[in-house]
Design a protein around this motif. Structure first.
Motif, PDB file in Angstrom:
ATOM      1  N   SER A  18     -64.389 -95.912  10.912  1.00 27.47           N
ATOM      2  CA  SER A  18     -65.277 -96.523   9.916  1.00 27.47           C
ATOM      3  C   SER A  18     -64.719 -96.420   8.498  1.00 27.47           C
ATOM      4  O   SER A  18     -65.138 -97.178   7.614  1.00 27.47           O
ATOM      5  CB  SER A  18     -66.659 -95.862   9.966  1.00 27.47           C
ATOM      6  N   TYR A  19     -63.778 -95.506   8.274  1.00 28.54           N
ATOM      7  CA  TYR A  19     -63.216 -95.357   6.935  1.00 28.54           C
ATOM      8  C   TYR A  19     -62.529 -96.643   6.479  1.00 28.54           C
ATOM      9  O   TYR A  19     -62.475 -96.928   5.283  1.00 28.54           O
ATOM     10  CB  TYR A  19     -62.220 -94.194   6.910  1.00 28.54           C
ATOM     11  N   LYS A  20     -62.024 -97.411   7.433  1.00 24.75           N
ATOM     12  CA  LYS A  20     -61.322 -98.649   7.082  1.00 24.75           C
ATOM     13  C   LYS A  20     -62.229 -99.619   6.341  1.00 24.75           C
ATOM     14  O   LYS A  20     -61.768-100.399   5.493  1.00 24.75           O
ATOM     15  CB  LYS A  20     -60.772 -99.315   8.344  1.00 24.75           C
ATOM     16  N   THR A  21     -63.530 -99.596   6.640  1.00 25.71           N
ATOM     17  CA  THR A  21     -64.465-100.537   6.026  1.00 25.71           C
ATOM     18  C   THR A  21     -65.399 -99.867   5.008  1.00 25.71           C
ATOM     19  O   THR A  21     -66.310-100.515   4.493  1.00 25.71           O
ATOM     20  CB  THR A  21     -65.325-101.217   7.114  1.00 25.71           C
ATOM     21  N   THR A  22     -65.158 -98.588   4.716  1.00 24.02           N
ATOM     22  CA  THR A  22     -66.022 -97.870   3.779  1.00 24.02           C
ATOM     23  C   THR A  22     -65.755 -98.285   2.334  1.00 24.02           C
ATOM     24  O   THR A  22     -66.650 -98.307   1.501  1.00 24.02           O
ATOM     25  CB  THR A  22     -65.827 -96.348   3.938  1.00 24.02           C
ATOM     26  N   GLY A  23     -64.512 -98.626   2.033  1.00 25.17           N
ATOM     27  CA  GLY A  23     -64.164 -99.032   0.677  1.00 25.17           C
ATOM     28  C   GLY A  23     -63.571 -97.910  -0.147  1.00 25.17           C
ATOM     29  O   GLY A  23     -63.508 -96.757   0.277  1.00 25.17           O
ATOM     30  N   PHE A  24     -63.153 -98.272  -1.373  1.00 21.15           N
ATOM     31  CA  PHE A  24     -62.501 -97.341  -2.287  1.00 21.15           C
ATOM     32  C   PHE A  24     -61.346 -96.614  -1.574  1.00 21.15           C
ATOM     33  O   PHE A  24     -60.658 -97.193  -0.742  1.00 21.15           O
ATOM     34  CB  PHE A  24     -63.505 -96.368  -2.896  1.00 21.15           C
ATOM     35  N   GLN A  25     -61.127 -95.334  -1.864  1.00 20.17           N
ATOM     36  CA  GLN A  25     -59.993 -94.627  -1.271  1.00 20.17           C
ATOM     37  C   GLN A  25     -60.175 -94.358   0.219  1.00 20.17           C
ATOM     38  O   GLN A  25     -59.202 -94.083   0.928  1.00 20.17           O
ATOM     39  CB  GLN A  25     -59.755 -93.303  -2.011  1.00 20.17           C
ATOM     40  N   ALA A  26     -61.428 -94.431   0.699  1.00 19.72           N
ATOM     41  CA  ALA A  26     -61.661 -94.220   2.133  1.00 19.72           C
ATOM     42  C   ALA A  26     -60.912 -95.253   2.967  1.00 19.72           C
ATOM     43  O   ALA A  26     -60.450 -94.950   4.071  1.00 19.72           O
ATOM     44  CB  ALA A  26     -63.155 -94.292   2.432  1.00 19.72           C
ATOM     45  N   THR A  27     -60.763 -96.472   2.441  1.00 22.96           N
ATOM     46  CA  THR A  27     -60.045 -97.519   3.176  1.00 22.96           C
ATOM     47  C   THR A  27     -58.566 -97.158   3.328  1.00 22.96           C
ATOM     48  O   THR A  27     -57.960 -97.375   4.380  1.00 22.96           O
ATOM     49  CB  THR A  27     -60.200 -98.870   2.464  1.00 22.96           C
ATOM     50  N   ASN A  28     -57.991 -96.576   2.273  1.00 23.65           N
ATOM     51  CA  ASN A  28     -56.598 -96.120   2.362  1.00 23.65           C
ATOM     52  C   ASN A  28     -56.474 -94.978   3.371  1.00 23.65           C
ATOM     53  O   ASN A  28     -55.495 -94.897   4.122  1.00 23.65           O
ATOM     54  CB  ASN A  28     -56.100 -95.657   0.993  1.00 23.65           C
ATOM     55  N   PHE A  29     -57.457 -94.089   3.373  1.00 30.08           N
ATOM     56  CA  PHE A  29     -57.456 -92.999   4.348  1.00 30.08           C
ATOM     57  C   PHE A  29     -57.538 -93.567   5.767  1.00 30.08           C
ATOM     58  O   PHE A  29     -56.842 -93.094   6.678  1.00 30.08           O
ATOM     59  CB  PHE A  29     -58.633 -92.052   4.084  1.00 30.08           C
ATOM     60  N   GLY A  30     -58.389 -94.578   5.955  1.00 30.15           N
ATOM     61  CA  GLY A  30     -58.495 -95.219   7.270  1.00 30.15           C
ATOM     62  C   GLY A  30     -57.185 -95.838   7.714  1.00 30.15           C
ATOM     63  O   GLY A  30     -56.823 -95.771   8.896  1.00 30.15           O
ATOM     64  N   ALA A  31     -56.457 -96.443   6.764  1.00 34.38           N
ATOM     65  CA  ALA A  31     -55.143 -97.022   7.091  1.00 34.38           C
ATOM     66  C   ALA A  31     -54.170 -95.920   7.492  1.00 34.38           C
ATOM     67  O   ALA A  31     -53.351 -96.098   8.403  1.00 34.38           O
ATOM     68  CB  ALA A  31     -54.611 -97.799   5.890  1.00 34.38           C
ATOM     69  N   ALA A  32     -54.247 -94.765   6.821  1.00 34.15           N
ATOM     70  CA  ALA A  32     -53.377 -93.626   7.167  1.00 34.15           C
ATOM     71  C   ALA A  32     -53.695 -93.110   8.564  1.00 34.15           C
ATOM     72  O   ALA A  32     -52.787 -92.760   9.328  1.00 34.15           O
ATOM     73  CB  ALA A  32     -53.541 -92.509   6.132  1.00 34.15           C
ATOM     74  N   VAL A  33     -54.986 -93.060   8.913  1.00 32.58           N
ATOM     75  CA  VAL A  33     -55.383 -92.635  10.261  1.00 32.58           C
ATOM     76  C   VAL A  33     -54.785 -93.569  11.303  1.00 32.58           C
ATOM     77  O   VAL A  33     -54.249 -93.126  12.330  1.00 32.58           O
ATOM     78  CB  VAL A  33     -56.924 -92.593  10.391  1.00 32.58           C
ATOM     79  N   ASN A  34     -54.846 -94.878  11.038  1.00 31.94           N
ATOM     80  CA  ASN A  34     -54.263 -95.857  11.969  1.00 31.94           C
ATOM     81  C   ASN A  34     -52.763 -95.637  12.124  1.00 31.94           C
ATOM     82  O   ASN A  34     -52.216 -95.715  13.238  1.00 31.94           O
ATOM     83  CB  ASN A  34     -54.515 -97.282  11.460  1.00 31.94           C
ATOM     84  N   MET A  35     -52.102 -95.354  11.016  1.00 32.94           N
ATOM     85  CA  MET A  35     -50.657 -95.143  11.054  1.00 32.94           C
ATOM     86  C   MET A  35     -50.308 -93.905  11.881  1.00 32.94           C
ATOM     87  O   MET A  35     -49.371 -93.925  12.696  1.00 32.94           O
ATOM     88  CB  MET A  35     -50.106 -95.005   9.630  1.00 32.94           C
ATOM     89  N   VAL A  36     -51.060 -92.823  11.679  1.00 37.75           N
ATOM     90  CA  VAL A  36     -50.826 -91.599  12.453  1.00 37.75           C
ATOM     91  C   VAL A  36     -51.062 -91.858  13.939  1.00 37.75           C
ATOM     92  O   VAL A  36     -50.280 -91.411  14.797  1.00 37.75           O
ATOM     93  CB  VAL A  36     -51.732 -90.456  11.945  1.00 37.75           C
ATOM     94  N   ASN A  37     -52.115 -92.588  14.263  1.00 37.57           N
ATOM     95  CA  ASN A  37     -52.396 -92.906  15.666  1.00 37.57           C
ATOM     96  C   ASN A  37     -51.272 -93.740  16.282  1.00 37.57           C
ATOM     97  O   ASN A  37     -50.905 -93.534  17.446  1.00 37.57           O
ATOM     98  CB  ASN A  37     -53.735 -93.636  15.787  1.00 37.57           C
ATOM     99  N   ASP A  38     -50.720 -94.680  15.495  1.00 42.00           N
ATOM    100  CA  ASP A  38     -49.595 -95.484  15.988  1.00 42.00           C
ATOM    101  C   ASP A  38     -48.373 -94.603  16.243  1.00 42.00           C
ATOM    102  O   ASP A  38     -47.646 -94.789  17.231  1.00 42.00           O
ATOM    103  CB  ASP A  38     -49.242 -96.577  14.974  1.00 42.00           C
ATOM    104  N   MET A  39     -48.150 -93.635  15.356  1.00 42.39           N
ATOM    105  CA  MET A  39     -47.017 -92.720  15.520  1.00 42.39           C
ATOM    106  C   MET A  39     -47.176 -91.876  16.777  1.00 42.39           C
ATOM    107  O   MET A  39     -46.224 -91.703  17.561  1.00 42.39           O
ATOM    108  CB  MET A  39     -46.897 -91.818  14.292  1.00 42.39           C
ATOM    109  N   LEU A  40     -48.382 -91.360  16.985  1.00 37.89           N
ATOM    110  CA  LEU A  40     -48.622 -90.507  18.156  1.00 37.89           C
ATOM    111  C   LEU A  40     -48.524 -91.319  19.451  1.00 37.89           C
ATOM    112  O   LEU A  40     -48.049 -90.819  20.472  1.00 37.89           O
ATOM    113  CB  LEU A  40     -49.987 -89.839  18.049  1.00 37.89           C
TER     114      LEU A  40
END
Length: 219
Positions: A18-40
Motif C-alpha cells: 500500500s505504500y506505493k499508493t500512499t503518496g509523498f515519501q511513502a511511494t518511494n519507500f514502496g518502490a524500494a520494497v518492490n526493488m528488494v523483492n525483485d532482488m530476492l
C-alpha cells in the motif's frame, strides 16, 4: 490510498504494498520494497553463466549491502546481522568503525546517552559519544587486547611463508572467525563465506593498533 488497519490481524505484505499508493515519501519507500523483492526473487533463481575463482556466485543476483559505522554502533546492527545470518546478501562494504565496533560490542556493551552531553565532561570520564550512544575508553582497550594476538598470528604466518597475509577482507574474515560470537555480523559473514570489504580499514582504531603493532613486530 493507504492501508486499512481495520480487523484483528495485519497483512504485512498488503501493508507494504500500500505504500506505493500512499503518496509523498511513502511511494518511494514502496518502490524500494518492490526493488528488494525483485532482488530476492532473482536470488532464488539459479545462476546461469561462468564462475570466477573466489567469487561467491550461486544465484541470479549478487546483492551488495553498504553501510556506515553508525549502523553497527546502533541497534540496526541486529538487522544487518539477520541479513547476513540468513544468507540474504552476498557482499558487505563498510567502514573501519563498523568492523571494530561489531567486535567491541561482543566484548562490552555500548551505553545509551544523550545528544547534548558535554564533550569536556565526557572526556574527563573517559567516555566517547557517537550521537546519543556512549562508548567507554575501556571498550577500545578490550578491543586492542583482543586484536593484538591476531595480528601476531598474521605476522608469524607471513614471516614463516615469506608471503603477505592477503587482502584486508581476509583479515576481517579472520576476525569474524576468532570472535566466535553469534551476535557478531562479522562472525556470520565468516561462517557463510560472505566477504566484507573495508577500503579504509586503517581509518580508525584498527589503524592505530596496526601502527603500534608495527613497532613491536616490524615487517
Amino acid at each position: 490510498k493507504g492501508y486499512d488497519f481495520s480487523g484483528n490481524e495485519i497483512d504485512y505484505n498488503a501493508m507494504f504494498d500500500s505504500y506505493k499508493t500512499t503518496g509523498f515519501q511513502a511511494t518511494n519507500f514502496g518502490a524500494a520494497v518492490n526493488m528488494v523483492n525483485d532482488m530476492l526473487k532473482a536470488k532464488s533463481e539459479p545462476f546461469e553463466g561462468s564462475y570466477m575463482d573466489g567469487i561467491r556466485q550461486t544465484s541470479g543476483c549478487t546483492i551488495f549491502v553498504g553501510f556506515t559505522s553508525n549502523m553497527i554502533s546502533s541497534g540496526v546492527r541486529e538487522n544487518i546481522k539477520f541479513l547476513v545470518k540468513e544468507n540474504l546478501v552476498d557482499v558487505l562494504v563498510t567502514t573501519c568503525g563498523a568492523v571494530e565496533e561489531d567486535i567491541m560490542k561482543c566484548l562490552a556493551p555500548h551505553k545509551i546517552g544523550r545528544f547534548d552531553f558535554d564533550g569536556k565532561t565526557l572526556r574527563s570520564k573517559g567516555w566517547n559519544r557517537i550521537g546519543n550512544l556512549i562508548v567507554p575508553n575501556k571498550n577500545y582497550e578490550y578491543f586492542e587486547n583482543w586484536l593484538n594476538p591476531i595480528l601476531d598470528e598474521m605476522h608469524n604466518k607471513t614471516e614463516k611463508k615469506k608471503i603477505l597475509f592477503g587482502a584486508h577482507h581476509k583479515m576481517i574474515s579472520l576476525m569474524g572467525q576468532k570472535i566466535n560470537h553469534k551476535d557478531s555480523v562479522l562472525y556470520w559473514a565468516w561462517k557463510n563465506e560472505i566477504p566484507v570489504f573495508c577500503p579504509a580499514i586503517t581509518d580508525g582504531a584498527v589503524g592505530d593498533i596496526l601502527f603500534f603493532h608495527s613497532y613491536k613486530k616490524p615487517g
